[in-house]
Design a protein around this motif. Structure first.
Motif, short mmCIF file in Angstrom:
data_model
loop_
_atom_site.label_atom_id
_atom_site.label_comp_id
_atom_site.label_asym_id
_atom_site.label_seq_id
_atom_site.Cartn_x
_atom_site.Cartn_y
_atom_site.Cartn_z
N VAL A 192 65.77 59.41 18.79
CA VAL A 192 64.80 58.41 19.22
C VAL A 192 63.74 59.07 20.13
O VAL A 192 62.54 58.83 19.99
CB VAL A 192 65.57 57.28 19.98
N ARG A 193 64.20 59.94 21.02
CA ARG A 193 63.28 60.64 21.93
C ARG A 193 62.30 61.50 21.12
O ARG A 193 61.10 61.51 21.38
CB ARG A 193 64.07 61.50 22.92
N GLN A 194 62.84 62.18 20.10
CA GLN A 194 62.00 63.04 19.25
C GLN A 194 60.95 62.21 18.51
O GLN A 194 59.76 62.53 18.52
CB GLN A 194 62.90 63.80 18.27
N SER A 195 61.39 61.11 17.86
CA SER A 195 60.45 60.26 17.11
C SER A 195 59.39 59.69 18.02
O SER A 195 58.21 59.60 17.65
CB SER A 195 61.18 59.07 16.47
N ALA A 196 59.80 59.28 19.22
CA ALA A 196 58.85 58.68 20.16
C ALA A 196 57.80 59.70 20.57
O ALA A 196 56.62 59.38 20.68
CB ALA A 196 59.59 58.16 21.38
N SER A 197 58.21 60.95 20.76
CA SER A 197 57.23 61.94 21.23
C SER A 197 56.34 62.38 20.06
O SER A 197 55.18 62.73 20.25
CB SER A 197 57.91 63.12 21.93
N ASP A 198 56.86 62.30 18.81
CA ASP A 198 56.02 62.60 17.64
C ASP A 198 54.89 61.57 17.52
O ASP A 198 53.78 61.91 17.11
CB ASP A 198 56.85 62.56 16.34
N LEU A 199 55.19 60.30 17.85
CA LEU A 199 54.19 59.24 17.70
C LEU A 199 53.13 59.31 18.80
O LEU A 199 52.03 58.83 18.62
CB LEU A 199 54.87 57.87 17.76
N SER A 200 53.51 59.85 19.92
CA SER A 200 52.62 60.02 21.07
C SER A 200 51.90 58.75 21.53
O SER A 200 50.68 58.72 21.64
CB SER A 200 51.62 61.15 20.85
N GLY A 201 52.68 57.70 21.76
CA GLY A 201 52.19 56.60 22.57
C GLY A 201 51.83 55.32 21.87
O GLY A 201 51.94 55.27 20.66
N PRO A 202 51.49 54.30 22.65
CA PRO A 202 51.38 54.31 24.12
C PRO A 202 52.72 54.32 24.86
O PRO A 202 52.71 54.55 26.06
CB PRO A 202 50.63 53.00 24.41
N LEU A 203 53.84 54.11 24.17
CA LEU A 203 55.13 54.18 24.87
C LEU A 203 55.51 55.64 25.07
O LEU A 203 55.48 56.43 24.12
CB LEU A 203 56.22 53.48 24.04
N THR A 204 55.91 55.99 26.27
CA THR A 204 56.40 57.34 26.52
C THR A 204 57.81 57.47 25.91
O THR A 204 58.47 56.47 25.64
CB THR A 204 56.51 57.62 28.03
N SER A 205 58.26 58.70 25.71
CA SER A 205 59.62 58.91 25.18
C SER A 205 60.65 58.29 26.11
O SER A 205 61.63 57.70 25.67
CB SER A 205 59.95 60.39 25.06
N ASP A 206 60.43 58.44 27.43
CA ASP A 206 61.37 57.86 28.40
C ASP A 206 61.47 56.35 28.23
O ASP A 206 62.56 55.78 28.29
CB ASP A 206 60.94 58.19 29.84
#
Lengths: 101, 101
Positions: free
Chosen positions: B55-69
């Protein structure tokens, strides 16, 4: 379906959830920007209450396996993170406008 | 887009989120049932860590507006609610098998 297949399905759903959550929060950030432009208060608890009551209704219409209370708890977290993203976008904006002065 | 249109969009996304969350948790409940049948431990922290790292990886691939955290915090809540639904399904199962004794 085997445990492995079910986990593969969960991973695919999680990808979709992350995309939708980002689109949802992008909309909330844009609402925040428009409210700021219009001089409206950014925090509007009645809209938040309306969202949570809609969510509770939809969750109980679907009838599980998540209870309405569980769905509401998840959305409280989502709304909290959306607010955090709005604040981050707001500080960026204020920083930019200070730079522009 | 106006504030009203954006809010309409958010409401539609929330509906989709609630559906996906229910399908996701239904899969998790079924995994719990299969683990129970196979005599495997129901709580497997390494799978949970794997989900959160994906989930952290996918979130950082999308780059926002939600941070990975932020995405990880939302999923911690989702996983928590999934576990609660698994436990509820488990007690129902145990109750049923007691009745069947």
């Amino acid at each position: 379906m085997s445990i492995e297949e079910l986990r593969g399905r969960i991973d695919v759903i999680d990808e979709q959830l992350i995309r939708l959550l980002n689109v949802r929060v992008a909309c909330a950030v844009e609402v925040g920007r428009l409210k700021h432009e219009a001089g409206l208060p950014v925090y509007q608890p009645e809209r938040e209450a309306q969202v949570l009551s809609g969510v509770r209704q939809s969750a109980s219409d679907l009838s599980g396996p998540l209870t309405s209370d569980a769905v509401v708890r998840i959305f409280e977290r989502i709304i909290d993170e959306a607010r955090r993203a709005e604040r981050a976008a707001g500080s960026l904006r204020d920083g930019e406008s200070r730079d522009g002065e």
